[in-house]
Motif scaffolding. Sequence first.
Motif, PDB file in Angstrom:
ATOM      1  N   ILE A  22      26.138  30.779  25.486  1.00  0.00           N
ATOM      2  CA  ILE A  22      27.205  31.220  24.580  1.00  0.00           C
ATOM      3  C   ILE A  22      28.470  30.397  24.827  1.00  0.00           C
ATOM      4  O   ILE A  22      29.347  30.332  23.976  1.00  0.00           O
ATOM      5  N   GLY A  23      28.544  29.761  25.988  1.00  0.00           N
ATOM      6  CA  GLY A  23      29.660  28.852  26.234  1.00  0.00           C
ATOM      7  C   GLY A  23      30.950  29.552  26.617  1.00  0.00           C
ATOM      8  O   GLY A  23      32.038  29.063  26.349  1.00  0.00           O
ATOM      9  N   ILE A  24      30.835  30.733  27.251  1.00  0.00           N
ATOM     10  CA  ILE A  24      32.038  31.436  27.701  1.00  0.00           C
ATOM     11  C   ILE A  24      32.501  30.826  29.021  1.00  0.00           C
ATOM     12  O   ILE A  24      31.689  30.430  29.844  1.00  0.00           O
ATOM     13  N   GLN A  25      33.828  30.753  29.172  1.00  0.00           N
ATOM     14  CA  GLN A  25      34.415  30.286  30.433  1.00  0.00           C
ATOM     15  C   GLN A  25      33.826  31.072  31.608  1.00  0.00           C
ATOM     16  O   GLN A  25      33.796  32.297  31.569  1.00  0.00           O
ATOM     17  N   PRO A  26      33.383  30.395  32.678  1.00  0.00           N
ATOM     18  CA  PRO A  26      32.715  31.099  33.780  1.00  0.00           C
ATOM     19  C   PRO A  26      33.537  32.248  34.362  1.00  0.00           C
ATOM     20  O   PRO A  26      33.000  33.316  34.626  1.00  0.00           O
ATOM     21  N   ILE A  27      34.837  32.041  34.532  1.00  0.00           N
ATOM     22  CA  ILE A  27      35.647  33.069  35.184  1.00  0.00           C
ATOM     23  C   ILE A  27      35.654  34.351  34.357  1.00  0.00           C
ATOM     24  O   ILE A  27      35.643  35.453  34.873  1.00  0.00           O
ATOM     25  N   VAL A  28      35.592  34.200  33.031  1.00  0.00           N
ATOM     26  CA  VAL A  28      35.595  35.366  32.145  1.00  0.00           C
ATOM     27  C   VAL A  28      34.208  35.977  32.066  1.00  0.00           C
ATOM     28  O   VAL A  28      34.029  37.197  32.147  1.00  0.00           O
ATOM     29  N   ALA A  29      33.208  35.098  31.920  1.00  0.00           N
ATOM     30  CA  ALA A  29      31.840  35.575  31.756  1.00  0.00           C
ATOM     31  C   ALA A  29      31.429  36.411  32.959  1.00  0.00           C
ATOM     32  O   ALA A  29      30.816  37.473  32.806  1.00  0.00           O
ATOM     33  N   THR A  30      31.768  35.944  34.170  1.00  0.00           N
ATOM     34  CA  THR A  30      31.317  36.663  35.352  1.00  0.00           C
ATOM     35  C   THR A  30      32.219  37.850  35.665  1.00  0.00           C
ATOM     36  O   THR A  30      31.846  38.732  36.419  1.00  0.00           O
ATOM     37  N   LEU A  31      33.427  37.852  35.065  1.00  0.00           N
ATOM     38  CA  LEU A  31      34.326  39.003  35.227  1.00  0.00           C
ATOM     39  C   LEU A  31      33.666  40.266  34.675  1.00  0.00           C
ATOM     40  O   LEU A  31      33.831  41.355  35.214  1.00  0.00           O
ATOM     41  N   ILE A  32      32.884  40.093  33.590  1.00  0.00           N
ATOM     42  CA  ILE A  32      32.241  41.246  32.960  1.00  0.00           C
ATOM     43  C   ILE A  32      31.345  41.961  33.968  1.00  0.00           C
ATOM     44  O   ILE A  32      31.427  43.168  34.153  1.00  0.00           O
ATOM     45  N   LEU A  33      30.521  41.163  34.659  1.00  0.00           N
ATOM     46  CA  LEU A  33      29.611  41.768  35.622  1.00  0.00           C
ATOM     47  C   LEU A  33      30.373  42.301  36.829  1.00  0.00           C
ATOM     48  O   LEU A  33      29.985  43.294  37.440  1.00  0.00           O
ATOM     49  N   MET A  34      31.485  41.633  37.163  1.00  0.00           N
ATOM     50  CA  MET A  34      32.279  42.094  38.308  1.00  0.00           C
ATOM     51  C   MET A  34      32.768  43.523  38.054  1.00  0.00           C
ATOM     52  O   MET A  34      32.770  44.359  38.948  1.00  0.00           O
ATOM     53  N   VAL A  35      33.182  43.796  36.809  1.00  0.00           N
ATOM     54  CA  VAL A  35      33.689  45.130  36.483  1.00  0.00           C
ATOM     55  C   VAL A  35      32.525  46.099  36.262  1.00  0.00           C
ATOM     56  O   VAL A  35      32.464  47.164  36.875  1.00  0.00           O
ATOM     57  N   ALA A  36      31.591  45.683  35.390  1.00  0.00           N
ATOM     58  CA  ALA A  36      30.541  46.616  34.987  1.00  0.00           C
ATOM     59  C   ALA A  36      29.494  46.794  36.084  1.00  0.00           C
ATOM     60  O   ALA A  36      28.918  47.878  36.230  1.00  0.00           O
ATOM     61  N   GLY A  37      29.236  45.751  36.871  1.00  0.00           N
ATOM     62  CA  GLY A  37      28.174  45.805  37.877  1.00  0.00           C
ATOM     63  C   GLY A  37      28.383  46.905  38.892  1.00  0.00           C
ATOM     64  O   GLY A  37      27.443  47.589  39.304  1.00  0.00           O
ATOM     65  N   ARG A  38      29.638  47.081  39.294  1.00  0.00           N
ATOM     66  CA  ARG A  38      29.921  48.125  40.270  1.00  0.00           C
ATOM     67  C   ARG A  38      29.671  49.514  39.664  1.00  0.00           C
ATOM     68  O   ARG A  38      29.205  50.430  40.341  1.00  0.00           O
ATOM     69  N   GLY A  39      29.980  49.615  38.357  1.00  0.00           N
ATOM     70  CA  GLY A  39      29.665  50.867  37.669  1.00  0.00           C
ATOM     71  C   GLY A  39      28.162  51.110  37.651  1.00  0.00           C
ATOM     72  O   GLY A  39      27.695  52.225  37.905  1.00  0.00           O
ATOM     73  N   ILE A  40      27.397  50.034  37.379  1.00  0.00           N
ATOM     74  CA  ILE A  40      25.938  50.161  37.350  1.00  0.00           C
ATOM     75  C   ILE A  40      25.417  50.559  38.736  1.00  0.00           C
ATOM     76  O   ILE A  40      24.557  51.432  38.861  1.00  0.00           O
ATOM     77  N   ALA A  41      25.986  49.945  39.786  1.00  0.00           N
ATOM     78  CA  ALA A  41      25.554  50.272  41.145  1.00  0.00           C
ATOM     79  C   ALA A  41      25.804  51.747  41.436  1.00  0.00           C
ATOM     80  O   ALA A  41      24.957  52.429  42.030  1.00  0.00           O
ATOM     81  N   GLN A  42      26.958  52.260  40.987  1.00  0.00           N
ATOM     82  CA  GLN A  42      27.247  53.679  41.213  1.00  0.00           C
ATOM     83  C   GLN A  42      26.327  54.562  40.382  1.00  0.00           C
ATOM     84  O   GLN A  42      25.956  55.650  40.804  1.00  0.00           O
TER      85      GLN A  42
END
Lengths: 327, 349
Positions: free
Chosen positions: B124-144
């Motif tokens: 999709i060509g999203i800037q890496p810092i933004v693309a991985t920010l999504i998982l940084m926020v949502a991933g912790r929610g998924i882990a919980q």
Amino acid sequence: MSWQLNKKYYPLLITFGLFILMFLYGSINYTGFSSPQVVLNLFIDNAFLIIVAVGMTFVILSGGIDLSVGSVIALTSMVTASLLQANISPIIVIPIALLIGPILGVIMGSLIHFYNLQPFIVTLAGMFLARGLSYVISVETIAISHPFFQFMANTKIHLGNFYISISVLIAIVVVVAAIFLAHYTKFGRNVYAIGGNEQSALLMGLPVGKTKILIYTLSGFCSSLAGLVFTFYMLSGYGLHANGLELDAIAAVVIGGTLLTGGIGYVAGSVIGVLILGVIQTLIVFEGTLSSWWTKIAIGVLLLLFIVFQRLSSVRGRSKTGLISEH
Amino acid sequence: MLKSRLFWPVIILLIILAINLFFDPGFFKIEVKNGHLTGSLVDIVNRGAPLMLISIGMTLVIATKGIDLGVGSVIAMSGSIAAMTVVQGMASDTSLTPLFMAIAAALGLSLAAGLWNGLLVSRIGIQPIVATLILMVAGRGIAQLITDGQITTIYYEPYSFIGGGYLFAIPFSVYLVAAVLGIALYMTKKTALGLFIQSVGANPEASRLAGINSKNIILLVYLFSGFCAGVGGLILSSNVSSADGNNAGLWFELDAILAVVIGGTSLMGGRFFLMGSVIGALIIQSLTTTIYSIGIPPETNLIVKAVVVIIVCLLQSPEFRQKVLRPRMKKPHKKEPENSLNEQGVKIS
């Protein structure tokens, strides 16, 4: 040109539409949600986040990032609380507290500009430093009982049957000042120009270095002010206050339609971004059965939608250059 | 020797370790107790294992001019799903089956996370810092979500072997690091992959025109980074025999980026130094251990870290060297030919 002007505001309109939709959804599904007090509470509970997001908007517009904001809030709350504990008058404490962020900001901005270091790493170090300093002051919570702070925390400004807090007024002043700064001053134009293309801005003879340092100073000031507002809100100083707040601020700015590559975005969008984060939390509270971690997942999903939307519209439009001249 | 990018990191590591010697003369002593190697050095390597693993993955991501902010959340997700699999599997089974199921689940989820990041960045060509920010926020929610917000404790002997076990007197986690490092070094030094990664980092468009499949290279490094974070998450959760969706791996992404930068890899992409990153991770770990062992209050840990970050970055900044270091260094050397090349990222030798 009128259609083009409209297109410029698309992300802002979408963000605002989303906010309205989410609010309508809440109003239909939960009794008591549509009360104006719920809207005002969004401002009361997120006043500090609005202030931080405003500062962050300038940083991101210039193509940078500031990871230190959450820690600066913690440090400000800690310094304020510990000085008050030592019986120093708020007249002296508040100016000192408000200086913390700008000083750190000047240092970070200078490192970024003079030695061409990455904003990400420099502000990361700033984040460690501010958090570390607040732990050094104390690892315990320091409660605040000073009458002035109690007054700031508990005063309700009545608007008919409803009320807001003094912090909300501070946040509104900050937002208005920031909109003026972004759209009606040389500084604002320089910020957009640097975010659009730093090389071109430099060749045009704009004061790139000075502006960059000022941007981080401004963001630092916003963080300190937010720290003060946060202290009013919590009435305590604690080294773990506002842990991870930088992520919320960045998310609010992105959801508000500001491009993380810089150059495009609005202060007003970030405010709506914060309100959207607030509505998500309120929805989850009203729902009652959902756990708090759904907030994070929802924010993640929203981030994804907005980023993909931005990406697709920038691929189609590529109108980045036209925007700078329009301001 | 002075020219080597590893020179300064190694010196800093040795200085930190030497400081310990002043306070504890037995710091470098390694003993065998109950058939296990023990000692402060073994402890540093053992505790630093997850960070070393994640730094290895992060190095390759950064080499492609990317960044992976999601690793901390992947650690939490991997640990959580492994723990939940073990807890569910144990009711019926006391053999090794739950262990392998847990490992498979953890690695599967981490690879999926890496694939997600990789697709967002490369396709999709999203800037890496933004693309991985999504998982940084949502991933912790998924882990919980996986752990239901609880800290799950595991009472299952085989699982704690991954992070706390010993094989031939050496902590098992060290073997995992060695294996991953070995694979990464082999793939990047002995195959063309290393050159491809460097070239994509220096200029993705030019690399594509030169016939390199930039998109798949980028996808691959995020997959690898997810895998490393997954193994790191297994070690961390197994070490404490529990899973904590909220706090496991918190701020690991920042420590890992720090380790990579200390190790000499530029955030601008291009040349990368896997050994440097491993040494960077060891520096961070020994800093923490040192602060505890010589009795500095642990609160100052973050301040020391901040100062080290800035010093290391300044030492690597060409502008800083020119303005501050160059005036004194001018006399002995007439010119320094290599510096400008390093900055470009790629030096094909």
